[in-house]
Design a protein around this motif. Structure first.
Motif, PDB file in Angstrom:
ATOM      1  N   GLU A 194       0.833  -1.206   0.000  1.00  0.00           N
ATOM      2  CA  GLU A 194       0.000   0.000   0.000  1.00  0.00           C
ATOM      3  C   GLU A 194       0.869   1.258   0.000  1.00  0.00           C
ATOM      4  O   GLU A 194       0.570   2.233  -0.701  1.00  0.00           O
ATOM      5  N   ILE A 195       1.942   1.239   0.796  1.00  0.00           N
ATOM      6  CA  ILE A 195       2.849   2.397   0.804  1.00  0.00           C
ATOM      7  C   ILE A 195       3.472   2.597  -0.568  1.00  0.00           C
ATOM      8  O   ILE A 195       3.606   3.728  -1.052  1.00  0.00           O
ATOM      9  N   TRP A 196       3.863   1.480  -1.197  1.00  0.00           N
ATOM     10  CA  TRP A 196       4.508   1.572  -2.502  1.00  0.00           C
ATOM     11  C   TRP A 196       3.570   2.147  -3.555  1.00  0.00           C
ATOM     12  O   TRP A 196       3.990   2.953  -4.394  1.00  0.00           O
ATOM     13  N   LYS A 197       2.312   1.737  -3.536  1.00  0.00           N
ATOM     14  CA  LYS A 197       1.361   2.265  -4.520  1.00  0.00           C
ATOM     15  C   LYS A 197       1.217   3.770  -4.390  1.00  0.00           C
ATOM     16  O   LYS A 197       1.219   4.491  -5.399  1.00  0.00           O
ATOM     17  N   VAL A 198       1.101   4.253  -3.168  1.00  0.00           N
ATOM     18  CA  VAL A 198       0.937   5.697  -2.957  1.00  0.00           C
ATOM     19  C   VAL A 198       2.211   6.444  -3.334  1.00  0.00           C
ATOM     20  O   VAL A 198       2.175   7.467  -4.043  1.00  0.00           O
ATOM     21  N   LEU A 199       3.368   5.933  -2.883  1.00  0.00           N
ATOM     22  CA  LEU A 199       4.637   6.628  -3.116  1.00  0.00           C
ATOM     23  C   LEU A 199       4.988   6.683  -4.595  1.00  0.00           C
ATOM     24  O   LEU A 199       5.338   7.755  -5.128  1.00  0.00           O
ATOM     25  N   SER A 200       4.890   5.563  -5.284  1.00  0.00           N
ATOM     26  CA  SER A 200       5.269   5.534  -6.699  1.00  0.00           C
ATOM     27  C   SER A 200       4.291   6.327  -7.562  1.00  0.00           C
ATOM     28  O   SER A 200       4.700   7.017  -8.504  1.00  0.00           O
ATOM     29  N   THR A 201       3.006   6.248  -7.235  1.00  0.00           N
ATOM     30  CA  THR A 201       2.017   7.018  -8.004  1.00  0.00           C
ATOM     31  C   THR A 201       2.231   8.521  -7.830  1.00  0.00           C
ATOM     32  O   THR A 201       2.169   9.283  -8.806  1.00  0.00           O
ATOM     33  N   CYS A 202       2.483   8.947  -6.591  1.00  0.00           N
ATOM     34  CA  CYS A 202       2.758  10.366  -6.346  1.00  0.00           C
ATOM     35  C   CYS A 202       4.027  10.821  -7.060  1.00  0.00           C
ATOM     36  O   CYS A 202       4.097  11.955  -7.566  1.00  0.00           O
ATOM     37  N   THR A 203       5.022   9.950  -7.117  1.00  0.00           N
ATOM     38  CA  THR A 203       6.273  10.309  -7.794  1.00  0.00           C
ATOM     39  C   THR A 203       6.045  10.543  -9.285  1.00  0.00           C
ATOM     40  O   THR A 203       6.542  11.530  -9.844  1.00  0.00           O
ATOM     41  N   ILE A 204       5.298   9.658  -9.916  1.00  0.00           N
ATOM     42  CA  ILE A 204       5.008   9.836 -11.342  1.00  0.00           C
ATOM     43  C   ILE A 204       4.201  11.106 -11.565  1.00  0.00           C
ATOM     44  O   ILE A 204       4.446  11.870 -12.518  1.00  0.00           O
ATOM     45  N   ALA A 205       3.233  11.366 -10.698  1.00  0.00           N
ATOM     46  CA  ALA A 205       2.422  12.576 -10.839  1.00  0.00           C
ATOM     47  C   ALA A 205       3.278  13.836 -10.686  1.00  0.00           C
ATOM     48  O   ALA A 205       3.129  14.801 -11.455  1.00  0.00           O
ATOM     49  N   ILE A 206       4.185  13.825  -9.713  1.00  0.00           N
ATOM     50  CA  ILE A 206       5.045  14.998  -9.489  1.00  0.00           C
ATOM     51  C   ILE A 206       5.947  15.250 -10.695  1.00  0.00           C
ATOM     52  O   ILE A 206       6.072  16.387 -11.180  1.00  0.00           O
TER      53      ILE A 206
END
Length: 427
Positions: free
Chosen positions: A241-253
């Motif tokens: 769950e942490i990975w999904k949030v972190l990686s998705t936010c990184t791509i968005a940024i």
């Protein structure tokens, strides 16, 4: 010579070659930049430096660096960071090939494969950051200058031996060497990473976790296996769950920063930065970061998800990959720190990229440290799951053979009854 020795020699040679190359580039670029700065400073203040002792310690305070000088120092800093990143590879290499403490297993090979791959991506980022995208216009100007010099006659032909490159030409020279060297090293580290990955895939699961050791007590073994699976499943679910949030936010940024860099490259200020090559460099760096982040997002979801991609090897890849991805983000942060001290000439997109990469670097570093902390739980759960699946497979296979034997016995009995009836009929 076995595969392990070949990989050790190849990785060590590649790393040492990278360190040697980057060290030479660092000292050449730094010395060139400092020599140019010193000459310009002495030339500008030659009439005001009679009291040499009064100016000691104030040289850097009153220094106003030109764009070319700042860019050359930035290239030197770039090569220094690349050298540090390459030197850190000796840590995962030691964990694999240390004579007494090293362990040649799937997890450590996964860490090393991901580490070398990310160092290769750091080299690729350096290539995009150092590439001279303003070379076309500069080359045209150089050709015009050369044509004008040729029209002056043969009297100036002897001056070619005393020709010295100006600041623009010297900067273009350093950028060309840095970009080509970074590209070659990036390809070399990528090739080494692929070899280590394929070697790791051929190894079996080690079963080095204590919960996976054999036991004479079947009930105790079943309890340990169930406990390891439950603990590992809870940890993996949390990190997933942490990975999904972190990686998705990184791509968005990075996507937002990419669009902002493209928009800010327009207009008069954008035209100035395009002429200097900085705007195009930043756009390509952000585009490359989007590609790399997308790749590790997909890989991380497969490793932490239900598929448990590559088992221990996958866990090593994610652990080492996130650690060196944090280092990659830190390198991007340093390379885009705004060193422009004149108002109105700040690089907004570069400054935003720098701070975003700094905070993302801290987040990925924390995630990687968490992966290392719970690696025994992850590995134990994967091995326990493999053991239980093998038991289920063997049980299914045993049931199949028992059923096959029963069918065979029934066929034999039926055949014997038919023969007996046939004999009775003949009688």
């Amino acid at each position: 010579m076995n595969v392990s020795n070949v990989l050790a020699i190849g990785t060590a040679i590649t790393t040492l070659a990278a360190l040697t190359t980057l060290t030479i580039l660092f000292f050449q670029t730094a010395n060139s930049a400092l020599y140019t700065i010193e000459n310009n400073d002495s030339g500008d203040g030659s009439g005001d430096n009679d009291d040499g002792d009064d100016d000691d310690g104030k040289w850097w305070e009153d220094l106003d660096l030109k764009r070319e000088e700042r860019a050359t120092l930035k290239i030197a800093l770039n090569t220094l960071l690349l050298g540090i990143a390459s030197a850190t590879l000796f840590v995962p290499m030691t964990r694999v090939w240390h004579p007494s403490k090293g362990l040649y297993d799937r997890f450590n090979l996964g860490v090393l494969a991901a580490s070398t791959f990310m160092v290769g991506n750091i080299m690729f980022v350096s290539f995009w950051n150092s590439a001279n995208f303003a070379a076309g216009e500069e080359q045209e100007n150089d050709n015009n200058n050369n044509n004008n010099d040729d029209n002056n006659g043969d009297d100036d032909g002897n001056n070619d031996d005393n020709y010295e490159m100006d600041e623009e030409e010297l900067l273009a020279h350093h950028r060309k060497i840095a970009s080509i060297s970074s590209l070659i090293l990036a390809l070399a580290f990528s090739a080494i990473s692929a070899c280590i990955y394929h070697a790791g895939k051929k190894l079996p699961e080690t079963g080095r976790h204590p919960d996976s050791s054999s036991s004479s007590n079947s009930n105790s073994e079943t309890t340990k296996t169930s406990y390891a699976q439950g603990k590992s499943a809870a940890h993996m679910e949390l990190f997933y769950e942490i990975w999904k949030v972190l990686s998705t936010c990184t791509i968005a940024i990075f996507s937002i920063l990419f669009l902002a860099a493209c928009i800010l490259s327009l207009g008069e200020e954008g035209e100035r930065r395009r002429e200097e090559g900085g705007a195009i460099n930043l756009i390509f760096v952000l585009l490359w970061m989007i590609i790399v982040t997308t790749g590790i997002l997909v890989m991380g979801r497969k490793i932490l998800g239900e598929t448990k991609l590559n088992g221990e090897l996958g866990l090593g890849i994610l652990s080492g990959g996130t650690m060196y991805f944090a280092l990659l983000l830190f390198v991007v942060f340093v390379l885009n720190v705004n060193v422009e001290d004149r108002p109105g000439r700040e690089d907004g997109a570069g400054l935003a990229t720098s701070f975003a990469c700094f905070f993302l670097s801290i987040m990925y570093l924390a995630f990687s440290l968490g992966m290392y902390k719970f690696q025994d739980s992850f590995i134990g759960g994967i091995i326990a799951e493999d053991d239980s699946s093998r038991v289920d497979d063997s049980s299914s296979t045993g049931d199949f053979w028992r059923m096959k034997d029963e069918i065979g016995r029934e066929a034999v009995v039926e055949f014997a009854l038919k023969v007996d009836r046939l004999i009775q009929g003949l009688d």
